[in-house]
Design an enzyme around this catalytic site. Sequence first.
Site, PDB file in Angstrom:
ATOM      1  N   ARG A   1       0.821  -1.221   0.000  1.00  0.00           N
ATOM      2  CA  ARG A   1       0.000   0.000   0.000  1.00  0.00           C
ATOM      3  C   ARG A   1       0.849   1.262   0.000  1.00  0.00           C
ATOM      4  O   ARG A   1       0.394   2.303  -0.488  1.00  0.00           O
ATOM      5  CB  ARG A   1      -0.953  -0.018   1.213  1.00  0.00           C
ATOM      6  CG  ARG A   1      -2.059   1.053   1.141  1.00  0.00           C
ATOM      7  CD  ARG A   1      -3.084   0.844   2.229  1.00  0.00           C
ATOM      8  NE  ARG A   1      -4.218   1.753   2.111  1.00  0.00           N
ATOM      9  CZ  ARG A   1      -4.485   2.728   2.965  1.00  0.00           C
ATOM     10  NH1 ARG A   1      -3.681   2.946   4.005  1.00  0.00           N
ATOM     11  NH2 ARG A   1      -5.543   3.508   2.803  1.00  0.00           N
TER      12      ARG A   1
ATOM     13  N   ILE B   1      -7.357   7.548  -1.085  1.00  0.00           N
ATOM     14  CA  ILE B   1      -7.194   6.100  -1.163  1.00  0.00           C
ATOM     15  C   ILE B   1      -8.062   5.525  -0.055  1.00  0.00           C
ATOM     16  O   ILE B   1      -8.005   5.971   1.090  1.00  0.00           O
ATOM     17  CB  ILE B   1      -5.720   5.679  -1.006  1.00  0.00           C
ATOM     18  CG1 ILE B   1      -5.576   4.151  -1.077  1.00  0.00           C
ATOM     19  CG2 ILE B   1      -5.084   6.233   0.234  1.00  0.00           C
ATOM     20  CD1 ILE B   1      -4.117   3.688  -1.102  1.00  0.00           C
ATOM     21  N   SER B   2      -8.921   4.582  -0.398  1.00  0.00           N
ATOM     22  CA  SER B   2      -9.945   4.107   0.535  1.00  0.00           C
ATOM     23  C   SER B   2      -9.354   3.362   1.724  1.00  0.00           C
ATOM     24  O   SER B   2      -8.236   2.829   1.671  1.00  0.00           O
ATOM     25  CB  SER B   2     -10.934   3.188  -0.185  1.00  0.00           C
ATOM     26  OG  SER B   2     -11.680   3.898  -1.147  1.00  0.00           O
ATOM     27  N   GLN B   3     -10.137   3.319   2.783  1.00  0.00           N
ATOM     28  CA  GLN B   3      -9.789   2.541   3.969  1.00  0.00           C
ATOM     29  C   GLN B   3      -9.590   1.077   3.569  1.00  0.00           C
ATOM     30  O   GLN B   3     -10.420   0.510   2.849  1.00  0.00           O
ATOM     31  CB  GLN B   3     -10.912   2.649   4.995  1.00  0.00           C
ATOM     32  CG  GLN B   3     -10.705   1.820   6.250  1.00  0.00           C
ATOM     33  CD  GLN B   3     -11.938   1.802   7.122  1.00  0.00           C
ATOM     34  OE1 GLN B   3     -12.998   2.300   6.739  1.00  0.00           O
ATOM     35  NE2 GLN B   3     -11.821   1.225   8.306  1.00  0.00           N
ATOM     36  N   PRO B   4      -8.521   0.431   3.995  1.00  0.00           N
ATOM     37  CA  PRO B   4      -8.278  -0.962   3.601  1.00  0.00           C
ATOM     38  C   PRO B   4      -9.436  -1.911   3.906  1.00  0.00           C
ATOM     39  O   PRO B   4      -9.712  -2.823   3.115  1.00  0.00           O
ATOM     40  CB  PRO B   4      -7.011  -1.321   4.380  1.00  0.00           C
ATOM     41  CG  PRO B   4      -6.281  -0.029   4.485  1.00  0.00           C
ATOM     42  CD  PRO B   4      -7.359   1.009   4.693  1.00  0.00           C
TER      43      PRO B   4
END
Length: 224
Positions: free
Chosen positions: A45, A71-74
């Site tokens: 990431r 960038i989205s939350q994992p």
Amino acid sequence: MRQDDDGCMQRLLDEIRDEVRDTRELTGRPVLDPRVLEALRGVPRHMFVPDDLQASAYVNHPLPIGHGQTISQPYIVALMSDLIQPRAGDVVLEVGTGSGYQAAILARLVKQVYSLEIIEELAAQARVRLQRLGCDNVEVCAGNGRFGWPEHAPYDSIMVTAAAPRIPPALIEQLKAGGILVMPVGSRYLGQELLVLQKDALGGLAERRVLPVAFVPLTGAAAE
């Protein structure tokens, strides 16, 4: 992956498993497909995070990537990847490439990913990152995702990583019979929910709202 990131990645995966368990009554998913978690493990990431945010690369939170995008939350990346029920032979459309992180995850799960990004600079940057990772089964195009990518339709699944009040009709049209579309629906101010839509063999649609989310808005003019 950098050696000092191994422990951070393991902690992140453990946090994702905990959050999946905690939200199972909403999502209907007590555990995720092991393939999804392995895909997350295999994608560094930090390669998709700005230099000044490297210390937060493996934190389970969204992060800004410029141009008003994130960038989205994992956890959300993992959940959305699981909800489309990916199969090795699938062809997937992603609307909202952003940093390219979600596309890199999908590349490890399906045969081919077509990804649309309306901001040309982000599309170009994502293309370079994905090439560096060897994601040869991802094609990124700068364009308005509301219209989909008809040249490669129909798609086994479609993932939209930005919110709108309703699903763009073109995306429903480009979804294969039996296919699944996952998208946040609503507005930033009135609330959003993650929606799963499935098209049956006759073209009928069934939808399920999964859980509250917060995504950047889907931009670009809609078709008249």
